[in-house]
Design a protein around this motif. Structure first.
Motif, mmCIF file in Angstrom:
data_model
loop_
_atom_site.group_PDB
_atom_site.id
_atom_site.type_symbol
_atom_site.label_atom_id
_atom_site.label_comp_id
_atom_site.label_asym_id
_atom_site.label_seq_id
_atom_site.Cartn_x
_atom_site.Cartn_y
_atom_site.Cartn_z
ATOM 1 N N LEU A 1 0.650 -1.062 -0.018
ATOM 2 C CA LEU A 1 -0.105 -0.125 0.003
ATOM 3 C C LEU A 1 0.780 1.434 0.061
ATOM 4 O O LEU A 1 0.487 2.347 -0.641
ATOM 5 N N ASP B 1 -6.353 4.024 2.236
ATOM 6 C CA ASP B 1 -6.192 2.492 2.459
ATOM 7 C C ASP B 1 -4.880 2.273 3.224
ATOM 8 O O ASP B 1 -4.979 1.574 4.072
ATOM 9 N N THR C 1 -6.322 -3.511 1.312
ATOM 10 C CA THR C 1 -5.312 -4.154 0.250
ATOM 11 C C THR C 1 -6.082 -4.104 -1.033
ATOM 12 O O THR C 1 -5.683 -4.047 -2.035
ATOM 13 N N ALA D 1 -7.089 -0.996 -3.079
ATOM 14 C CA ALA D 1 -5.755 -0.154 -3.363
ATOM 15 C C ALA D 1 -5.270 -0.852 -4.451
ATOM 16 O O ALA D 1 -4.921 -0.221 -5.604
#
Length: 459
Positions: free
Chosen positions: A238, A301, A327, A330
């Motif tokens: 991320l 995120d 996750t 993103a």
């Protein structure tokens, strides 16, 4: 009855089922869950923890289930909570009690850690391919514009003349760093957590390295507590994606500026523009604006997952269920942005004349005029002051350095000669900057050669 329900005297409340369940979002991990289970049971068979024929029966059942899921014949159940319990429940219904042996020597804690690592590794490869294509497009466009002069900016004010190729290759370098970070994150993710158990491994004689080899992991997690507690690989990804989105957002901002009537450096293709519901003349850069806007979403995120993890004691905690939606979102966002941004870039028209005209204004050659004086023997600070006075004179008299008479130059300082005009020509200003990393055609071609070599070796 739930698979873990032996200790409980009654069923969970429907609200608890709904709140506790993750199948609505972790269903996308079905393939990783099944492949991980196959590697696990085949190892159990080889280690004589279960019979080899039982392992084969479970494997065949899992492969059949995988095919049915991918063909849309399987419906998951919220009461089974998550993808792991759904797969196990479905398998029990298909092949009977032998399926109950599949979970021997593992926990959902190490199972979900495995699934997430497998998923992240697969998605990193997909994102790298998209990023590679974007970098290739950038180099293709740059190759065509090594002589297309435009103004470089600082503080969004015209500063010095450069080429469009030089400007584009700055973004190539940003995305190259993103690419390398993804490679590093892939390497850090490639560590097998399965076999960690709930947190303290197991008394069964597992061969964790065999499972790692079967699933393509570089190594085995060295500590079982860390194996189930670690989500650094998600955070790393991320973080990588946040930086990549920041780079896309900066590029989008320039696309938006360049496509405006005020700049008119580029014209976006109609296929990647939109119109106004009320103003018929409008051609809006909505794709670039949306990419710019989605940058904040990916930031969210990252911050969300960091906030989830920051106070968790070891080992596994249910809070970590929150890693998935962050996750997944993103990854989905970057995979949506990269292809359309690349296509928008690839199809835009570059307005060379407008770029050159902009570079001709704003005294972008003032530094070169100062350098001219330095080469004649003046100290740079003195040269800076002389050119500053010349610029003030030009502003006062609504002219520029190129059109100023030699008499006017000499009135400010007698050192000026006729060769000043050649020194401040935009092509001279650009192509005399031959320093490695500079905007001259020679330097940019060297940069492009290195870029092509990187892209070739990264295929």
């Amino acid at each position: 009855m739930k698979l873990w329900g032996g200790r409980f005297a009654k069923d969970t409340d429907a609200l608890t089922d709904h709140f506790n369940s993750s199948i609505s979002f972790d269903a996308r991990l079905y393939k990783q869950d099944i492949l991980g289970s196959i590697a696990h049971v085949m190892m159990l068979g080889k280690q004589n923890i279960i019979k080899e024929e039982e392992a084969v029966t479970i494997k065949e059942g899992l492969l059949s289930l995988l095919q049915d899921i991918e063909e849309g014949y399987v419906e998951f159940n919220v009461k089974a909570e998550d993808i792991h319990m759904n797969i196990e429940t479905l398998l029990i219904h298909r092949i009977g009690d032998v399926a109950k042996k599949m979970h021997t020597g593992r926990s959902r804690n190490d199972q979900v850690a495995l699934d997430m690592r497998l998923y992240v590794m697969e998605e990193i490869l997909a994102i790298k391919d998209m990023l590679h294509h974007l970098m290739s497009v950038i180099t293709d466009i740059a190759n065509e514009h090594t002589e297309t002069i435009m103004p470089g900016y600082t503080h969004l004010q015209r500063a010095q003349p450069i080429t469009f190729a030089h400007h584009l290759m700055a973004y190539f370098e940003m995305f190259k760093r993103d690419y390398k970070k993804l490679e590093f994150t892939y390497e850090m993710t490639s560590s097998l957590p399965l076999g960690s158990g709930a947190l303290a491994t197991t008394t069964y004689p597992l061969d964790r390295q065999a499972v790692a080899d079967a699933l393509g992991f570089k190594e085995v997690c060295a500590n079982s507590i860390d194996g189930v507690s670690d989500r650094d690989f998600c955070i790393d990804l991320l973080s990588n994606l946040s930086t990549m989105m920041m780079h896309l957002s900066r590029f989008s901002e320039e696309i938006i500026l360049w496509s405006s009537h005020e700049f008119h450096f580029i014209e976006l293709d109609d296929a990647y523009s939109t119109g106004s519901s009320i103003m018929p003349q409008k051609k809006n850069p909505d794709i670039a604006e949306l990419v710019r806007g989605k940058c904040g979403r990916v930031y969210g995120d990252l911050i969300g997952l960091l906030s989830t993890m920051k106070s968790l004691p070891l080992a596994y905690n249910k809070d970590m269920q929150e890693d998935k939606e962050r996750t997944f979102d993103a990854i989905d966002t970057i995979k949506m942005c990269l292809p359309i941004f690349t296509a928008m870039l690839q199809t835009m028209t570059v307005c060379k004349e407008a770029m050159y005209k902009a570079a001709s204004g704003g005294f972008t050659n003032a530094t070169d005029a100062a350098d001219y004086l330095v080469k004649k023997g003046l100290a740079f600070r003195d040269a800076h002051e002389v050119i500053g006075k010349l610029v003030l004179h030009c502003v006062t008299h609504s002219t520029d350095l190129e059109n100023l008479s030699l008499e006017a130059y000499k009135a400010i300082h007698p050192i000026f000669e006729e060769d000043i005009y050649e020194a401040i020509r935009l092509t001279t200003c650009v192509n005399e900057r031959r320093v490695k990393g500079g905007p001259s055609k020679e330097a940019v071609l060297d940069h492009l050669k290195a870029a092509h070599a990187f892209l070739e070796q990264s295929k």
